[in-house]
Design a protein around this motif. Structure first.
Motif, PDB file in Angstrom:
ATOM      1  N   LYS A 151       0.852  -1.191   0.000  1.00  9.52           N
ATOM      2  CA  LYS A 151       0.000   0.000   0.000  1.00  9.52           C
ATOM      3  C   LYS A 151       0.887   1.240   0.000  1.00  9.52           C
ATOM      4  CE  LYS A 151      -2.367  -0.793   3.745  1.00  9.52           C
ATOM      5  NZ  LYS A 151      -3.367  -0.726   4.810  1.00  9.52           N
ATOM      6  N   GLU A 155       0.589   5.744   0.182  1.00  6.58           N
ATOM      7  CA  GLU A 155      -0.259   6.909   0.424  1.00  6.58           C
ATOM      8  C   GLU A 155       0.069   7.978  -0.609  1.00  6.58           C
ATOM      9  OE1 GLU A 155      -1.737   9.853   4.007  1.00  6.58           O
ATOM     10  OE2 GLU A 155      -0.084   8.478   4.372  1.00  6.58           O
ATOM     11  N   LYS A 194       0.968  14.301   2.791  1.00  7.62           N
ATOM     12  CA  LYS A 194       0.175  13.078   2.784  1.00  7.62           C
ATOM     13  C   LYS A 194      -1.305  13.439   2.765  1.00  7.62           C
ATOM     14  CE  LYS A 194       3.604  10.259   5.081  1.00  7.62           C
ATOM     15  NZ  LYS A 194       3.866   9.280   6.138  1.00  7.62           N
ATOM     16  N   GLY A 206      -3.918  10.833   2.999  1.00  7.15           N
ATOM     17  CA  GLY A 206      -4.775   9.800   3.576  1.00  7.15           C
ATOM     18  C   GLY A 206      -5.369   8.889   2.516  1.00  7.15           C
ATOM     19  N   LYS A 207      -5.208   9.240   1.234  1.00  7.89           N
ATOM     20  CA  LYS A 207      -5.721   8.407   0.141  1.00  7.89           C
ATOM     21  C   LYS A 207      -4.708   7.299  -0.133  1.00  7.89           C
ATOM     22  CE  LYS A 207      -7.903   8.608  -4.345  1.00  7.89           C
ATOM     23  NZ  LYS A 207      -8.935   7.681  -3.938  1.00  7.89           N
ATOM     24  N   ILE A 208      -5.167   6.051  -0.041  1.00  2.00           N
ATOM     25  CA  ILE A 208      -4.307   4.883  -0.195  1.00  2.00           C
ATOM     26  C   ILE A 208      -4.533   4.243  -1.566  1.00  2.00           C
ATOM     27  CG2 ILE A 208      -3.705   2.620   0.784  1.00  2.00           C
ATOM     28  CD1 ILE A 208      -3.191   5.041   2.662  1.00  2.00           C
ATOM     29  N   TYR A 220       3.583   2.938   2.410  1.00  2.00           N
ATOM     30  CA  TYR A 220       2.653   3.540   3.367  1.00  2.00           C
ATOM     31  C   TYR A 220       3.317   3.609   4.744  1.00  2.00           C
ATOM     32  CZ  TYR A 220      -1.566   4.164   6.158  1.00  2.00           C
ATOM     33  OH  TYR A 220      -2.497   4.641   7.036  1.00  2.00           O
ATOM     34  N   ASN A 221       3.203   4.749   5.391  1.00  3.26           N
ATOM     35  CA  ASN A 221       3.775   4.991   6.724  1.00  3.26           C
ATOM     36  C   ASN A 221       5.295   4.906   6.760  1.00  3.26           C
ATOM     37  OD1 ASN A 221       1.579   5.770   8.213  1.00  3.26           O
ATOM     38  ND2 ASN A 221       1.063   3.693   8.861  1.00  3.26           N
TER      39      ASN A 221
END
Length: 168
Positions: free
Chosen positions: A3, A5, A13, A15-17, A74-75
């Motif tokens: 995933k 972002e 960022k 928040g849309k993945i 992601y993250n």
């Protein structure tokens, strides 16, 4: 499934993945959103840049020369992604404290964080990820060869100019 972002036009960022199968189709990236990409320039004491020839099996730019890098998970922060990508592709662990941000560039669908690190890496110590990289070599940026080897000269020339400012 990996995933990622998406970022906004300013690199924030959202928040849309998006997932790994979706990210490979540029038409699935909504307008005004960008994929976070990292690149790492490794420079030795002779101011030569380590480049990798992308595997002929790659979907994007097979067989072309470029720098270590890839998508930021992601993250994951850009420096961690640069260290991870370099390790995955050539088997070298970079020191986080030695990595310096060179520049940030944006294309139609990607937001690039380009870092550089001055370190002497012996090519014989590298372990190439065969799915990603066919070979690696150092190139002298002063002889102009670097511009000729980039897969996207328009994109690469910008950070090449920034690199020359830092080195000279």
């Amino acid at each position: 499934m990996e995933k990622f972002e998406l970022l906004d036009k300013d690199g924030n960022k959202t928040g849309k993945i998006i997932t790994s199968p979706e990210i490979d189709d540029k038409s699935l990236i909504p307008q005004g959103y960008y994929v976070a990409i990292v690149g790492v320039l490794i420079i030795n004491n002779e101011n030569e840049v380590l480049l990798e020839r992308r595997s002929k099996l790659k979907k994007i730019d097979p067989g072309k020369w470029g720098i270590c890098g890839g998508k930021i998970d992601y993250n994951e922060d850009p420096i961690t992604a640069g260290i991870r990508e370099t390790y995955e592709e050539i088997g070298i662990i970079l020191n986080r404290d030695e990595m310096k941000l060179l520049c940030v560039n944006k294309s139609e669908t990607a937001y690039f964080n380009i870092f550089y690190v001055k370190t002497n890496i012996d090519i014989k110590d590298c372990k190439l990820q065969k799915e990603e990289v066919d070979e690696i070599r150092y190139f002298n940026i002063e002889k102009g060869i670097y511009e000729q080897l980039l897969s996207d000269p328009d994109e690469g020339v910008e950070w090449l100019k920034e690199l020359k400012k830092v080195l000279y």
